[in-house]
Scaffold this motif. Structure first.
Motif, PDB file in Angstrom:
ATOM      1  N   TYR A 229       0.839  -1.205   0.000  1.00 29.41           N
ATOM      2  CA  TYR A 229       0.000   0.000   0.000  1.00 29.41           C
ATOM      3  C   TYR A 229       0.873   1.253   0.000  1.00 29.41           C
TER       4      TYR A 229
ATOM      5  N   LYS B 188       2.458   1.757  -3.364  1.00 30.48           N
ATOM      6  CA  LYS B 188       1.470   2.211  -4.350  1.00 30.48           C
ATOM      7  C   LYS B 188       1.181   3.703  -4.174  1.00 30.48           C
ATOM      8  N   GLU B 189       1.010   4.135  -2.932  1.00 34.61           N
ATOM      9  CA  GLU B 189       0.717   5.541  -2.666  1.00 34.61           C
ATOM     10  C   GLU B 189       1.902   6.435  -3.018  1.00 34.61           C
TER      11      GLU B 189
ATOM     12  N   LYS C 108       2.191   7.200  -6.649  1.00 39.84           N
ATOM     13  CA  LYS C 108       1.259   8.230  -7.108  1.00 39.84           C
ATOM     14  C   LYS C 108       1.809   9.634  -6.874  1.00 39.84           C
TER      15      LYS C 108
END
Length: 106
Positions: free
Chosen positions: A70, A73-74, A77
């Motif tokens: 997680y 992934k963040e 971004k």
């Protein structure tokens, strides 16, 4: 709970730095490490881990790969922060160790 057992972001950053290999301890700013911590807490919130109890800590350890995925992934971004994926693993692990260290005093 005494003040010594309260989560302290600056102490968390210092603790995490000490868990990193010597060549990586100064690679990231405090703000970058705090960003990882914030993303981890977003994951906790989304998954119902709002309190730090021994049961939650045990479950978090089991979910280390999910938390790390997680966070990666963040961060992917976010165009402003670049971290080596292996370093993210180390920072997440260090933060979980900090949480555990708070539990050691109970």
């Amino acid at each position: 709970m005494s003040d010594a057992l309260q989560y302290d972001e600056q102490q968390a950053v210092e603790f995490i730095r000490k868990t990193l290999p010597a060549d990586k301890q100064d690679r990231y700013t405090d703000d970058e490490i705090l960003y990882v911590i914030d993303v981890m807490y977003d994951w906790y919130e989304k998954n119902g881990y709002l309190t730090l109890s021994m049961e939650a800590i045990d479950e978090e350890e089991e979910d280390l790969s999910k938390i790390t995925a997680y966070v990666k992934k963040e961060l992917a971004k976010d165009d402003e922060i670049e971290m080596d994926p292996d370093d993210i693993d180390l920072i997440v692990k260090g933060e979980l160790e900090y949480e555990e260290s708070l539990e050691d005093f109970i």
